[in-house]
Scaffold this active site. Structure first.
Site, PDB file in Angstrom:
ATOM      1  N   SER A 136       0.650  -1.147   0.066  1.00  0.00           N
ATOM      2  CA  SER A 136      -0.085  -0.192  -0.001  1.00  0.00           C
ATOM      3  C   SER A 136       0.820   1.182   0.062  1.00  0.00           C
ATOM      4  CB  SER A 136      -0.863  -0.029   1.232  1.00  0.00           C
ATOM      5  OG  SER A 136      -1.562   1.296   1.388  1.00  0.00           O
ATOM      6  N   TYR A 149      -2.875  -0.821  10.195  1.00  0.00           N
ATOM      7  CA  TYR A 149      -2.722  -0.927   8.994  1.00  0.00           C
ATOM      8  C   TYR A 149      -1.452  -0.711   8.354  1.00  0.00           C
ATOM      9  CZ  TYR A 149      -3.865  -1.907   4.139  1.00  0.00           C
ATOM     10  OH  TYR A 149      -3.658  -2.356   2.708  1.00  0.00           O
TER      11      TYR A 149
END
Length: 289
Positions: A136, A149
């Protein structure tokens, strides 16, 4: 054409990637935790398109080993592994319990390790393979409310940096795909904190995460190029490149953040090569462009 295993094949990135690869003539197998329930329609469509589906829970070692073995048997081999299965989290960091954090790391970090341990003996024995990882943009930087996350994806990036070097001598190339935020069902299944006592201590600020999430949703709706299909296109493009000539990191983003992450990646790549050169082991980076 390659024999490809995609973990989390029914997810927002997995399905379009699988369909794109099948359309290009690759053989594809993929894992889901459960064939029935919310995955049933997607599984049916993928199987109709030619994908082999296996049930596998990356948080369980026995399930992962069995699932990878089934996928390899169905494909008749394994050329490419796409570590795509993942789970998100969102909320004020203090409100995340250790158990909340553990759930995220169990999938995004330890889950990848389980899959690698199940698949790598085959790849090492054949002396060639390609491993892709879904990271990500916030596996490179941290933004408010995504701390857990981001931490899991930062950890993933570190592990992959090591796999890149340690596997290069066995003919296994490594590639990280770094998407920006995408409008997928990923957001519906995120781990969120449930700690009303601590939340009360944040007063009005406790409402900010919801406001921020609404703003992100509006931005994604307005950014029509920011769609999961871009990930599928990136994976197809990577597999079209010659072996050993693929970039280590590929940013996929149309929100304007991507170029800054690419700049950061370029600097880190230079630093990494310089450090490894000082130890005389820079050749361990040679399976990437």
């Amino acid at each position: 054409m390659a024999k490809v295993l995609i973990t989390g094949i029914a997810g927002g990135f997995g399905k379009p990637t699988a369909l794109a690869l099948l359309d290009r003539g690759h053989e594809v197998a993929g894992s889901v935790r459960h064939r029935e329930g919310r995955n049933a329609d997607t599984v049916a469509k993928l199987e109709a398109a030619g994908a082999h589906i296996v049930e596998m829970d990356v948080t369980d070692t026995a399930s992962t080993e069995d699932g990878v073995a089934q996928a390899i048997a169905a494909l008749g081999g394994l050329d490419v592994l796409f570590n795509n299965a993942g789970i998100g989290s969102y909320g004020i960091q203090e409100l995340m319990s250790p158990e909340d954090m553990g759930r995220v790391f169990e999938v995004n970090v330890t889950g990848v390790q389980r899959v690698m341990r199940a698949a790598l003996p085959r790849m090492r024995a054949q002396g060639r393979g390609t491993v892709l990882y879904a990271s990500s943009l916030i596996g490179r930087i941290a933004t408010p409310f995504y701390g857990t996350y981001s931490a899991s994806k930062w950890a993933l990036e570190a592990i992959v940096e090591c796999y890149r070097t340690e596997l290069s001598g066995f003919g296994i190339e490594s590639c990280i795909v770094e998407p920006g935020a995408m409008p997928t069902a990923f957001f519906d299944g995120m781990v969120v904190p449930s700690d009303p006592d601590r939340e009360a201590g944040y007063g009005e600020f406790a409402q900010v995460p919801a406001m921020s999430a609404a703003g992100l949703a509006q931005m994604l709706d307005a950014t029509t190029d920011q769609r999961p299909e871009r990930i599928a296109e990136a994976v197809v493009a990577l597999l079209d490149l010659p072996f050993g000539k693929k970039p280590f990191r590929t940013v996929v983003d149309h929100t304007g953040v991507g170029p800054e992450i690419e700049r950061y990646n370029d600097v880190l790549h230079d630093v990494t090569r310089t450090v490894l050169t000082s130890f005389g082991i820079e050749r361990m980076l040679n399976l990437n462009a």
